[in-house]
Design a protein around this motif. Structure first.
Motif, PDB file in Angstrom:
ATOM      1  N   SER A   7      48.758  15.582   0.136  1.00 24.35           N
ATOM      2  CA  SER A   7      47.319  15.859   0.236  1.00 24.35           C
ATOM      3  C   SER A   7      46.546  14.556   0.433  1.00 24.35           C
ATOM      4  CB  SER A   7      46.823  16.584  -1.025  1.00 24.35           C
ATOM      5  OG  SER A   7      45.467  16.913  -0.907  1.00 24.35           O
ATOM      6  N   PRO A   8      46.455  14.091   1.667  1.00 27.04           N
ATOM      7  CA  PRO A   8      45.730  12.826   1.926  1.00 27.04           C
ATOM      8  C   PRO A   8      44.249  12.898   1.570  1.00 27.04           C
ATOM      9  CG  PRO A   8      46.364  13.917   3.981  1.00 27.04           C
ATOM     10  CD  PRO A   8      47.076  14.634   2.887  1.00 27.04           C
ATOM     11  N   VAL A   9      43.646  14.097   1.608  1.00 27.88           N
ATOM     12  CA  VAL A   9      42.234  14.222   1.240  1.00 27.88           C
ATOM     13  C   VAL A   9      42.043  13.875  -0.233  1.00 27.88           C
ATOM     14  CG1 VAL A   9      40.306  15.816   0.999  1.00 27.88           C
ATOM     15  CG2 VAL A   9      41.759  15.932   3.027  1.00 27.88           C
ATOM     16  N   ILE A  10      42.913  14.418  -1.098  1.00 30.47           N
ATOM     17  CA  ILE A  10      42.833  14.083  -2.522  1.00 30.47           C
ATOM     18  C   ILE A  10      43.075  12.594  -2.721  1.00 30.47           C
ATOM     19  CG2 ILE A  10      43.884  14.459  -4.790  1.00 30.47           C
ATOM     20  CD1 ILE A  10      44.446  17.307  -4.009  1.00 30.47           C
ATOM     21  N   ALA A  11      43.988  12.028  -1.948  1.00 29.21           N
ATOM     22  CA  ALA A  11      44.275  10.594  -2.062  1.00 29.21           C
ATOM     23  C   ALA A  11      43.023   9.771  -1.765  1.00 29.21           C
ATOM     24  CB  ALA A  11      45.403  10.215  -1.117  1.00 29.21           C
ATOM     25  N   ILE A  12      42.294  10.141  -0.728  1.00 32.73           N
ATOM     26  CA  ILE A  12      41.072   9.409  -0.387  1.00 32.73           C
ATOM     27  C   ILE A  12      40.015   9.590  -1.473  1.00 32.73           C
ATOM     28  CG2 ILE A  12      39.148   9.302   1.251  1.00 32.73           C
ATOM     29  CD1 ILE A  12      41.170  10.111   3.440  1.00 32.73           C
ATOM     30  N   LEU A  13      39.887  10.835  -1.953  1.00 35.59           N
ATOM     31  CA  LEU A  13      38.888  11.112  -2.985  1.00 35.59           C
ATOM     32  C   LEU A  13      39.205  10.376  -4.277  1.00 35.59           C
ATOM     33  CD1 LEU A  13      38.265  14.946  -2.493  1.00 35.59           C
ATOM     34  CD2 LEU A  13      36.790  13.048  -1.808  1.00 35.59           C
TER      35      LEU A  13
ATOM     36  N   ILE B  75      44.211  17.287  -8.528  1.00 34.09           N
ATOM     37  CA  ILE B  75      45.627  16.921  -8.639  1.00 34.09           C
ATOM     38  C   ILE B  75      46.394  17.993  -9.405  1.00 34.09           C
ATOM     39  CG2 ILE B  75      47.240  15.270  -9.684  1.00 34.09           C
ATOM     40  CD1 ILE B  75      45.151  13.078  -9.103  1.00 34.09           C
ATOM     41  N   GLU B  76      45.822  18.463 -10.511  1.00 26.26           N
ATOM     42  CA  GLU B  76      46.480  19.519 -11.287  1.00 26.26           C
ATOM     43  C   GLU B  76      46.618  20.797 -10.469  1.00 26.26           C
ATOM     44  OE1 GLU B  76      45.274  18.567 -15.910  1.00 26.26           O
ATOM     45  OE2 GLU B  76      43.802  19.554 -14.627  1.00 26.26           O
ATOM     46  N   ARG B  77      45.598  21.105  -9.694  1.00 25.05           N
ATOM     47  CA  ARG B  77      45.638  22.312  -8.862  1.00 25.05           C
ATOM     48  C   ARG B  77      46.679  22.165  -7.750  1.00 25.05           C
ATOM     49  NH1 ARG B  77      41.675  26.465  -9.050  1.00 25.05           N
ATOM     50  NH2 ARG B  77      42.306  28.072  -7.571  1.00 25.05           N
TER      51      ARG B  77
ATOM     52  N   ILE C 163      43.876  25.024  -3.005  1.00 24.41           N
ATOM     53  CA  ILE C 163      42.624  24.484  -3.512  1.00 24.41           C
ATOM     54  C   ILE C 163      41.464  25.036  -2.707  1.00 24.41           C
ATOM     55  CG2 ILE C 163      41.323  22.381  -3.996  1.00 24.41           C
ATOM     56  CD1 ILE C 163      43.939  20.870  -4.087  1.00 24.41           C
ATOM     57  N   PRO C 164      40.518  25.741  -3.352  1.00 30.08           N
ATOM     58  CA  PRO C 164      39.343  26.244  -2.630  1.00 30.08           C
ATOM     59  C   PRO C 164      38.525  25.101  -2.034  1.00 30.08           C
ATOM     60  CG  PRO C 164      39.550  27.311  -4.768  1.00 30.08           C
ATOM     61  CD  PRO C 164      40.544  26.188  -4.752  1.00 30.08           C
ATOM     62  N   PHE C 165      37.886  25.377  -0.912  1.00 30.61           N
ATOM     63  CA  PHE C 165      37.108  24.352  -0.224  1.00 30.61           C
ATOM     64  C   PHE C 165      36.006  23.787  -1.109  1.00 30.61           C
ATOM     65  CE2 PHE C 165      33.213  23.412   2.167  1.00 30.61           C
ATOM     66  CZ  PHE C 165      33.652  22.331   2.923  1.00 30.61           C
ATOM     67  N   GLY C 166      35.347  24.644  -1.896  1.00 32.72           N
ATOM     68  CA  GLY C 166      34.228  24.195  -2.720  1.00 32.72           C
ATOM     69  C   GLY C 166      34.627  23.153  -3.742  1.00 32.72           C
ATOM     70  N   MET C 167      35.856  23.234  -4.257  1.00 32.38           N
ATOM     71  CA  MET C 167      36.320  22.226  -5.214  1.00 32.38           C
ATOM     72  C   MET C 167      36.399  20.856  -4.558  1.00 32.38           C
ATOM     73  SD  MET C 167      39.288  24.314  -7.282  1.00 32.38           S
ATOM     74  CE  MET C 167      39.702  22.910  -8.333  1.00 32.38           C
ATOM     75  N   VAL C 168      36.914  20.846  -3.327  1.00 32.94           N
ATOM     76  CA  VAL C 168      37.013  19.581  -2.591  1.00 32.94           C
ATOM     77  C   VAL C 168      35.627  19.098  -2.173  1.00 32.94           C
ATOM     78  CG1 VAL C 168      37.979  18.455  -0.548  1.00 32.94           C
ATOM     79  CG2 VAL C 168      39.325  20.165  -1.778  1.00 32.94           C
TER      80      VAL C 168
ATOM     81  N   TRP D 238      47.741   5.037  -8.580  1.00 27.22           N
ATOM     82  CA  TRP D 238      47.945   5.219  -7.135  1.00 27.22           C
ATOM     83  C   TRP D 238      49.425   5.071  -6.765  1.00 27.22           C
ATOM     84  CZ3 TRP D 238      45.557   6.845  -2.840  1.00 27.22           C
ATOM     85  CH2 TRP D 238      46.109   6.480  -1.600  1.00 27.22           C
ATOM     86  N   SER D 239      50.036   4.029  -7.267  1.00 28.71           N
ATOM     87  CA  SER D 239      51.430   3.770  -6.886  1.00 28.71           C
ATOM     88  C   SER D 239      52.375   4.840  -7.415  1.00 28.71           C
ATOM     89  CB  SER D 239      51.869   2.383  -7.385  1.00 28.71           C
ATOM     90  OG  SER D 239      51.846   2.342  -8.795  1.00 28.71           O
TER      91      SER D 239
END
Length: 551
Positions: free
Chosen positions: A371-377, A352-354, A476-481, A434-435
């Motif tokens: 960033s829906p991926v971060i939302a799911i994570l 989130i910070e990144r 955001i680098p892929f490895g972080m995700v 979340w909200s």
């Protein structure tokens, strides 16, 4: 093969120590340094997983260092409890170092001394592993001190004023804990003349009840500071949020559980009369409630998660205080769940910070769209921590509630009520994040415009908004995700394989609940327990099938 297995016991200590030395020598070769750390921690996952399988079949195993038999020599003990904690910690340490390598390790300014990060991180791993494997109190203290020194370096990485301030406070509290621990060691040795935990438990039977309770109380203060139980938890929310997110993740997920592990070990091996169980119940209840109430008042996600960390330590103390095998099984299961989930959430905060440049809820919004991926994570471990069925958070709490109901008593029912209330309030705080952070439009955030704007001089930037001034915000680098997703997947796997995991935590709790098994594994024939004698079949099944007969 079976003859070689005991020599695996010191490997979780030796491997990171050697790797730390190699990484330090490779400080001018970043690729080699990172490869050493990555491969070492990956190997530890496989090694510790094999040790779980081994001790689950053969029973508790020991290695006497230097050829000196217990209780004189240094004993390393691998049983179900220690190998479970070793394996979960290896998974966390691996995912965090993957995350660190992927983001370039730096989590702040360009002048951070990143060359020392990986050697220090590996020493942290060594100290944690030594703490889990130690069969005597003094080497448990040594393990604590190793990861204390390493954690101070990691906490102050970058030397920003707020980090140094938080690091000094952390070290002062940790030194106070170490002094209390040393005082407890002196009391133990003066009372029973030994540091070996199995031998201490045997000799403590001849010590007056009041003296035993006093010594246990001093040890609980030392370990309670490490575990951040109420009222010894005030240092944690001020120390962890200022550190880099990847450092906060491993501290929050793992280091506090070393304190919980130590409490379980001394409660079951040395002071199994339960003289302070009622006090532990009160402490567990207060830790749950005060932690979650503190979380509800926070506007920064890191501080909010730091308070939820404190709160959920109370669940583990609840299980320990019950003193029953079912309660201990629930505490161990919940520790596995919480290490993975809490670490994953802090890594998500780093994402989130990144992505957004801040972790303040007053400045966040629209993350679900950006960033829906971060939302799911975030969403998966958040509802897991909140105890939504069928996730592992719900299963762990259910085991603890059932154990409390089976024990009965006013305090048990109060703890059950506190556990349910804490779970609901945790879910409320997770949905609040979340909200505000994910669902709300960022333009509606009270300080949303400030977060989007670049601050003026770098000297005026605080830790809270320092990411806004960096060129890599939003990239955001892929490895972080991938590393975060791996840890989230591991937390989901605890739910999917809850049956087998619960079975092994139950077997672990059953073994831990019988101090005779631990004594027999450590001391062999060099012990005598009033009222029971081991038959010649004591070696059958490594100690778990030892037959006992009344004299």
């Amino acid at each position: 093969m079976a003859e070689l297995m005991p020599y695996l016991i010191p490997m979780p200590i030796i491997l990171p120590a050697v790797a730390a030395a190699i990484a330090l020598l490779l400080s001018r070769h970043p690729f080699g340094q990172r490869a050493v750390a990555f491969l070492t921690l990956l190997a530890l996952i496989a090694l510790n997983g094999a040790m779980i399988w081994w001790v689950d079949i053969e029973g508790a195993q020991t290695l006497q260092i230097g050829g000196w038999d217990a209780p004189i020599g240094i004993t390393l003990v691998a049983d179900r409890l220690s190998t479970i904690m070793l394996t979960v910690s290896a998974i966390v340490l691996f995912c965090v170092v993957w995350y660190a390598i992927s983001q370039g390790i730096r989590d702040g300014g360009d002048d951070e001394p990143v060359a020392v990060f990986l050697p220090t991180y590996l020493l942290l791993s060594m100290g944690v592993n030594l703490s889990f494997l130690s069969g005597d109190l003094f080497n448990l203290y040594v393990g604590f001190e190793i990861f204390l020194v390493a954690s101070y370096i990691l906490l102050t990485l970058g030397a920003s004023p707020s980090r140094v301030r938080a690091g000094v406070g952390y070290v002062m509290v940790s030194m106070a804990s170490s002094m209390v621990f040393l005082f407890a060691l002196a009391l133990v040795y003066a009372s029973v003349g030994t540091m070996n935990m199995a031998h201490i438990g045997l000799r403590m039977e001849d010590i007056p009840t009041g003296t035993r309770a006093a010594i246990l109380g001093v040890l609980l203060v030392a370990f309670g500071i490490k575990a951040a139980v109420f009222p010894l938890d005030a240092w944690l929310p001020d120390s962890y949020p200022t550190a880099p997110s990847l450092v906060t993740a491993v501290f929050a997920g793992l280091l506090t559980k070393v304190g919980v592990y130590a409490i379980i070990r001394v409660r079951t091996v040395m002071f199994y009369d339960g003289s302070l169980d009622d006090l532990l119940m009160v402490v567990g209840l207060a830790t749950m409630l005060m932690g979650i109430l503190g979380a509800m008042a926070q506007a920064d996600i890191k501080r909010l998660l730091s308070f939820t960390l404190v709160s959920h330590i109370g669940y583990m103390i609840f299980g320990v205080a019950l003193g029953s095998p079912m309660g201990l099984s629930g505490a161990i299961f919940y520790a596995i769940h919480h290490i993975l989930v809490q670490t994953a959430l802090f890594l998500v905060v780093g994402l989130i910070e990144r992505q957004a440049g801040t972790s303040s809820l007053r400045r966040l919004g629209s993350l679900a769209y950006i960033s829906p991926v971060i939302a799911i994570l975030y969403f998966i471990p958040a509802i897991n921590l909140g105890g939504i069925p069928p996730f592992s958070g719900f299963i762990g709490k259910l085991i603890l509630i059932q154990a409390g109901a089976r024990e009965g008593g006013i305090l048990s029912w109060l703890l059950i009520g506190g556990a349910i209330a804490t779970s609901l309030l945790t879910l409320y705080t997770m949905i609040l994040v979340w909200s505000k952070g994910f669902w709300r439009d960022r333009r509606d955030a009270p300080e949303g415009a400030l977060a989007l704007a670049r601050p003026a001089p770098l000297a005026e930037v605080t830790d809270e908004v320092q990411f806004s001034d960096r060129d890599d915000v939003g990239r955001i680098p892929f490895g972080m995700v991938a590393s975060t997703a791996t840890l989230v997947a591991a937390s989901v796997a605890v739910t999917i394989f809850a049956g087998p995991i619960s079975d092994i935590t139950t077997r672990s709790a059953d073994s831990v609940s019988d101090p005779a098994l631990y004594r027999s594994a450590v001391l062999g024939d060099n012990w005598d327990h009033p009222g029971r004698t081991l038959t010649p079949e004591r070696l059958d099944n490594g100690g778990d099938a030892r037959k006992e007969i009344a004299p």
